[in-house]
Design an enzyme around this catalytic site. Structure first.
Site, PDB file in Angstrom:
ATOM      1  N   ARG A 157      -3.169   4.110  -7.384  1.00 47.96           N
ATOM      2  CA  ARG A 157      -2.666   4.070  -6.011  1.00 47.96           C
ATOM      3  C   ARG A 157      -3.833   3.759  -5.095  1.00 47.96           C
ATOM      4  O   ARG A 157      -4.933   4.292  -5.295  1.00 47.96           O
ATOM      5  CB  ARG A 157      -2.127   5.444  -5.604  1.00 47.96           C
ATOM      6  CG  ARG A 157      -0.950   5.934  -6.399  1.00 47.96           C
ATOM      7  CD  ARG A 157      -0.825   7.439  -6.252  1.00 47.96           C
ATOM      8  NE  ARG A 157      -1.969   8.140  -6.830  1.00 47.96           N
ATOM      9  CZ  ARG A 157      -2.224   9.434  -6.665  1.00 47.96           C
ATOM     10  NH1 ARG A 157      -1.437  10.186  -5.928  1.00 47.96           N
ATOM     11  NH2 ARG A 157      -3.277   9.997  -7.234  1.00 47.96           N
ATOM     12  N   GLY A 266       5.829  -0.064   1.878  1.00 47.07           N
ATOM     13  CA  GLY A 266       5.291  -1.408   2.070  1.00 47.07           C
ATOM     14  C   GLY A 266       4.120  -1.564   1.129  1.00 47.07           C
ATOM     15  O   GLY A 266       4.042  -0.908   0.092  1.00 47.07           O
ATOM     16  N   CYS A 269       2.341  -3.899  -3.379  1.00 48.21           N
ATOM     17  CA  CYS A 269       2.921  -3.670  -4.712  1.00 48.21           C
ATOM     18  C   CYS A 269       4.428  -3.442  -4.709  1.00 48.21           C
ATOM     19  O   CYS A 269       5.185  -4.300  -5.151  1.00 48.21           O
ATOM     20  CB  CYS A 269       2.211  -2.507  -5.386  1.00 48.21           C
ATOM     21  SG  CYS A 269       0.444  -2.774  -5.512  1.00 48.21           S
ATOM     22  N   LYS A 272       6.972  -6.354  -3.432  1.00 44.38           N
ATOM     23  CA  LYS A 272       6.996  -7.593  -4.225  1.00 44.38           C
ATOM     24  C   LYS A 272       7.340  -7.302  -5.686  1.00 44.38           C
ATOM     25  O   LYS A 272       7.961  -8.129  -6.349  1.00 44.38           O
ATOM     26  CB  LYS A 272       5.691  -8.378  -4.094  1.00 44.38           C
ATOM     27  CG  LYS A 272       4.451  -7.700  -4.636  1.00 44.38           C
ATOM     28  CD  LYS A 272       3.838  -8.447  -5.809  1.00 44.38           C
ATOM     29  CE  LYS A 272       2.521  -7.800  -6.197  1.00 44.38           C
ATOM     30  NZ  LYS A 272       2.285  -7.618  -7.605  1.00 44.38           N
TER      31      LYS A 272
HETATM   32  C1  UGA Z   1       1.971   1.931  -5.838  1.00 47.70           C
HETATM   33  C2  UGA Z   1       2.226   2.936  -6.961  1.00 47.70           C
HETATM   34  O1  UGA Z   1       2.355   4.254  -6.418  1.00 47.70           O
HETATM   35  C3  UGA Z   1       1.086   2.915  -7.970  1.00 47.70           C
HETATM   36  O2  UGA Z   1       1.359   3.793  -9.042  1.00 47.70           O
HETATM   37  C4  UGA Z   1       0.930   1.477  -8.487  1.00 47.70           C
HETATM   38  O3  UGA Z   1      -0.142   1.368  -9.401  1.00 47.70           O
HETATM   39  C5  UGA Z   1       0.661   0.550  -7.327  1.00 47.70           C
HETATM   40  O4  UGA Z   1       1.745   0.633  -6.396  1.00 47.70           O
HETATM   41  C6  UGA Z   1       0.513  -0.837  -7.848  1.00 47.70           C
HETATM   42  O5  UGA Z   1       1.517  -1.381  -8.345  1.00 47.70           O
HETATM   43  O6  UGA Z   1      -0.592  -1.358  -7.876  1.00 47.70           O
HETATM   44  P1  UGA Z   1       0.424   1.965  -3.659  1.00 47.70           P
HETATM   45  O7  UGA Z   1       1.030   0.643  -3.326  1.00 47.70           O
HETATM   46  O8  UGA Z   1      -1.049   2.139  -3.548  1.00 47.70           O
HETATM   47  O9  UGA Z   1       0.798   2.374  -5.158  1.00 47.70           O
HETATM   48  O10 UGA Z   1       1.089   3.017  -2.678  1.00 47.70           O
HETATM   49  P2  UGA Z   1       2.092   4.254  -2.794  1.00 47.70           P
HETATM   50  O11 UGA Z   1       1.348   5.487  -2.669  1.00 47.70           O
HETATM   51  O12 UGA Z   1       3.031   4.103  -3.936  1.00 47.70           O
HETATM   52  O13 UGA Z   1       2.933   4.031  -1.451  1.00 47.70           O
HETATM   53  C7  UGA Z   1       3.741   2.867  -1.283  1.00 47.70           C
HETATM   54  C8  UGA Z   1       4.500   2.895   0.010  1.00 47.70           C
HETATM   55  O14 UGA Z   1       5.514   3.888  -0.037  1.00 47.70           O
HETATM   56  C9  UGA Z   1       3.646   3.230   1.236  1.00 47.70           C
HETATM   57  O15 UGA Z   1       4.000   2.357   2.283  1.00 47.70           O
HETATM   58  C10 UGA Z   1       4.023   4.654   1.561  1.00 47.70           C
HETATM   59  O16 UGA Z   1       3.896   4.956   2.904  1.00 47.70           O
HETATM   60  C11 UGA Z   1       5.480   4.684   1.124  1.00 47.70           C
HETATM   61  N1  UGA Z   1       5.986   6.030   0.787  1.00 47.70           N
HETATM   62  C12 UGA Z   1       5.437   6.733  -0.235  1.00 47.70           C
HETATM   63  C13 UGA Z   1       7.031   6.573   1.502  1.00 47.70           C
HETATM   64  O17 UGA Z   1       7.574   5.952   2.453  1.00 47.70           O
HETATM   65  N2  UGA Z   1       7.493   7.819   1.183  1.00 47.70           N
HETATM   66  C14 UGA Z   1       6.966   8.533   0.158  1.00 47.70           C
HETATM   67  O18 UGA Z   1       7.433   9.664  -0.084  1.00 47.70           O
HETATM   68  C15 UGA Z   1       5.905   7.978  -0.566  1.00 47.70           C
END
Ligand code: UGA
Length: 443
Positions: A157, A266, A269, A272
């Site tokens: 992440r 957003g 990752c 898309k």
């Molecule tokens: C995500 C996955 O969590 C990772 O495990 C994965 O390796 C990565 O994509 C990837 O494919 O490379 P990341 O994009 O860094 O990681 O971010 P996340 O922590 O998953 O958050 C993604 C989005 O969801 C953010 O915009 C966040 O604000 C939102 N989110 C997250 C929510 O709206 N609510 C939540 O409860 C959690």
């Protein structure tokens, strides 16, 4: 045992992987085609914001275990083990992933190999890509050179990239089951220190390993959209989605993590990846299996519109001529990444509807300006809030979560705070005379 490792791509994934492999004691060469990125990395500067990565980078540069280069020839001569960590963005105008960068690594590297090699793909790719790349690598490798392609998906992440790489919750390796080779043995050497710490290690076929990654991201996206769908129902019934999430989250089968309702997901990752997953399932004739992801995507995109509506409502029905402060532009806290950021997208929509928008984000101003140059950018919270008719918190940086109303009481025109991430304490703001509104909560 020390391995000689090459990592292709020095973005969020590649740079972290390169530095962390050196941290594990290996000799590492990071390769990229972007000279600006390489120059920064060579001088010990991480070209993006990732907590803790700069220390790992500097330590390993100083120790001489980590170098960077733009030369594939040098890479081929140096390495025995190659990781592909380049981007797989969404294709313009369609859902599918653009694989040109991954393809180009294999096409450029393999003809230059001078000795046997194992290539591990880490990028997120449509199922079937690894098998195709394996064939391509074998066809392009010089005679007498044995090249094996395996897949080792990455689950890090942003914001926790170093921790997720050095203490992952699992390691997954896909190998070509029709051509048994050295990939598992090599991966065990590379990750020996992690395996000694009992990190679960799953070895499977190529297709499953590719799918593990897409399935994980599809699940996470679905979980977020589920709670955001509940937020819509809460809004329609004067219920509170944050209490609902806490209450269902206590059920261990459900779990509270990734149940934060707000303006949705957003980043580079999840959005898309679910689209590429749908596109690939369609090609495979399994599109029905993933039609629900279209709804996941729709629910997610609706939250952005809903946030704009909430703001419009809060300023009296029209955004025209209003001043709005937007706190947060990154797609999530502890990151400067604004790729498909709901926060920045909402800021842009507000401006299109006639508001004058002032954005403040602790780390992403430069990236935001490059993407949305017409928004104005403040250098701190107070500056962004000056004269504001409404203050919107759109990324839950700690600085905003812990902010006291007294910091901006005097500078705003109207004490209206809109919480796009349900990250503020409504009581704190209301007791200071503010009108507080959150998504999925009673007005
Ligand atoms: C995500 C996955 O969590 C990772 O495990 C994965 O390796 C990565 O994509 C990837 O494919 O490379 P990341 O994009 O860094 O990681 O971010 P996340 O922590 O998953 O958050 C993604 C989005 O969801 C953010 O915009 C966040 O604000 C939102 N989110 C997250 C929510 O709206 N609510 C939540 O409860 C959690």
């Amino acid at each position: 045992m020390t391995c000689r490792i090459v990592v292709f791509g020095t973005g969020y994934l590649g740079a972290t992987h390169a530095a962390c492999m050196a941290e594990l004691g290996h000799e590492v060469l990071g390769v990229d085609v972007d000279p600006a990125k390489l120059a920064k990395l060579e001088s010990g500067e991480v070209p993006f914001y990732e907590p803790g990565l700069d220390e790992v980078l500097k330590r390993n540069l100083d120790a001489g275990r980590l170098r960077f280069s733009d030369s594939y020839k040098e890479a081929a001569e140096f390495g025995d083990i190659f990781f592909i960590g380049v981007g797989t963005p969404q294709k313009k105008g369609e859902f599918a992933a653009d694989l040109r960068f991954v393809d180009s690594v294999v096409d450029t590297l393999t003809p230059l190999l001078t000795k046997d090699a194992v290539i591990f793909g880490k990028s997120t790719v449509p199922v079937g890509t690894a098998a195709r790349l394996g064939e391509r690598a074998r066809a392009l490798a010089p005679q007498g050179v044995d090249v094996e392609l395996a897949w080792n998906p990455e689950f890090l992440r942003e914001g926790f990239a170093v921790q997720d790489t050095l203490e992952p919750d699992r390691l997954v390796l896909g190998v070509d089951t029709e051509r048994p080779g050295r990939a598992e043995e090599v991966a065990r050497e590379v990750y020996a220190k992690l395996l000694a710490n009992r990190v679960p290690f799953l070895v499977t076929d190529l297709a499953t390993s590719e799918l593990v990654k897409t399935a994980a991201n599809a699940f996470l996206a679905t979980k977020i959209s589920f709670i955001n769908a509940m937020a819509e129902v809460c809004e329609a019934s004067s219920a509170d989605v944050t209490v609902l999430a806490d209450a269902i989250g206590y059920d261990a089968r459900i779990g509270r993590r990734f149940l934060n309702a707000g303006i949705g997901f957003g980043g580079g990752c999840l959005p898309k990846d679910i689209r590429a997953f749908m596109a690939r399932a369609g090609e495979l004739g399994a599109d029905q299996a993933l039609t629900f992801l279209r709804e996941v995507d729709n629910i997610n995109m609706r939250r952005r519109t809903r946030m704009v509506e909430l703001a419009r409502d809060a300023v009296g029905g029209s955004l025209l001529g209003t001043r709005v402060a937007v706190l947060g532009a990154a797609f999530k806290p502890d990151s400067d990444d604004v790729r498909d950021s709901p926060a920045l997208n909402i800021a842009g929509q507000m401006q299109l509807q006639g508001a004058s928008v002032s954005v403040y984000d602790p780390k992403s101003a430069e990236n935001s300006r490059a993407l949305f140059p017409t928004l104005s950018y403040a250098t701190d919270v107070v500056g962004a809030c000056e004269g504001a008719d409404a203050v919107m918190v759109l990324t839950e940086w700690r600085e905003f979560r812990e902010m006291q109303p007294s910091l901006i009481d005097k500078v705003v025109r109207n004490k209206v705070i809109l919480d796009g991430r349900n990250c503020l304490d409504p009581a704190r703001w209301r007791s200071s005379g503010w009108e507080y509104r959150g998504l999925g909560r009673r007005a």
